[in-house]
Enzyme design. Structure first.
Site, PDB file in Angstrom:
ATOM      1  N   SER A 142       0.864  -1.209   0.108  1.00 50.48           N
ATOM      2  CA  SER A 142       0.031   0.085   0.017  1.00 50.48           C
ATOM      3  C   SER A 142       0.883   1.294  -0.052  1.00 50.48           C
ATOM      4  CB  SER A 142      -0.857   0.095   1.104  1.00 50.48           C
ATOM      5  OG  SER A 142      -1.373   1.290   1.373  1.00 50.48           O
ATOM      6  N   TYR A 155      -1.546  -0.586  10.592  1.00 54.13           N
ATOM      7  CA  TYR A 155      -1.845  -1.072   9.210  1.00 54.13           C
ATOM      8  C   TYR A 155      -0.757  -0.653   8.247  1.00 54.13           C
ATOM      9  CZ  TYR A 155      -3.707  -0.855   4.503  1.00 54.13           C
ATOM     10  OH  TYR A 155      -4.316  -0.960   2.990  1.00 54.13           O
TER      11      TYR A 155
END
Length: 266
Positions: A142, A155
């Site tokens: 990501s 995350y």
């Protein structure tokens, strides 16, 4: 549609979103598939659709990668099936909730899925790829891997692991016929956001990419042999400069003396 090497791709998180699109595109490119996810009915529907449209062989492999027994079954599949030539580590979870507002048990499960499961599946696949002298691993990271302030820090930390792990693995396997790509999506129009409590409709439209465009761009980067693919980054020179700075620092990061700025003033 560009062509790919024949073989079988095992895709995790394949029942919807980015994973389902990888399944579709890879089947169109000539791959047979092993589809891994928790939702059996979605997997079966996707498999039937892909078989009908492409004629490719599609195996449904239900598994919850947060469950040790299920994860072990997928690991065994990767070790034992010599027909698998591509592993797409797509399964993952995330949240936008600030660190101190997050439940630590939920964060631990996120780490188990985003880091531990991905690592174990890679360890299961890579030795066979090396022994056969060919194979490829696509790890879905990501943009928060390099911008951890953007969303929840656990995350971001988990996706930073995926990026660093992919870069190190590529370095180790570069001369062994195994390709490794890390894909860094930005905001993408999938149910990821709604699952995390922030529907994608609440995001500025100009930062949200269609999932189809994301996967098509990522696969083009894969075909070109990119180590890291960031589909949303228009100025690739910015990434090149970032990487160049990192490599410039690398030889100077370990020394037997502290830097002068850390020496006590006389």
């Amino acid at each position: 549609m560009t062509s790919f090497q024949p073989g079988t791709a095992l895709i995790t998180g394949a029942s919807s979103g980015i994973g389902a699109l990888y399944a579709d595109r890879l089947a169109q490119g000539g791959y047979d598939l092993v589809l891994v996810a928790r939702n059996v009915e979605r997997l079966k529907a996707l498999a039937n659709d892909i078989r009908t449209r492409t004629g490719r062989a599609v195996e449904v492999f239900p598994a919850d990668l947060n469950d040790a027994v299920s994860l072990a079954k997928v690991e065994a599949k990767l070790r034992q099936d010599a027909g698998i030539t591509l592993l797409v580590n797509n399964a993952g979870s995330g949240t936008h909730t600030p660190l101190l507002d997050s439940d630590v048990e939920q964060m631990s499960r996120m780490i188990d899925l985003n880091v531990t499961a991905l690592t174990r599946l890679t360890y299961a696949a890579a030795p066979g790829f090396v022994a056969r002298g060919s194979g490829a691993i696509i790890n879905i990271s990501s943009i928060v891997a390099i911008s951890p302030e953007t969303l929840n820090g656990v995350y971001g930390g988990s996706k930073a692991f995926v990026l660093a792990f992919s870069q190190s693995l590529r370095h180790e396997l570069a001369d062994k016929g195994v390709r490794v790509q890390a894909v860094l999506p930005g905001a993408t129009a999938t149910d990821f956001w709604a699952t995390g409590g922030l529907p994608v409709e609440h995001l500025p439209a100009e930062i949200v990419m269609r999932a189809e465009d994301l996967v098509d761009a990522a696969l083009l980067g894969f075909e070109r042999g990119e180590a890291v693919t960031i589909p949303s980054l228009h100025q690739v020179e910015e990434w090149n400069a970032y990487e160049a700075a990192r490599h410039t620092m690398a030889p100077h990061l370990s020394s037997n003396t502290p830097a002068p700025r850390y020496r006590a003033a006389v």
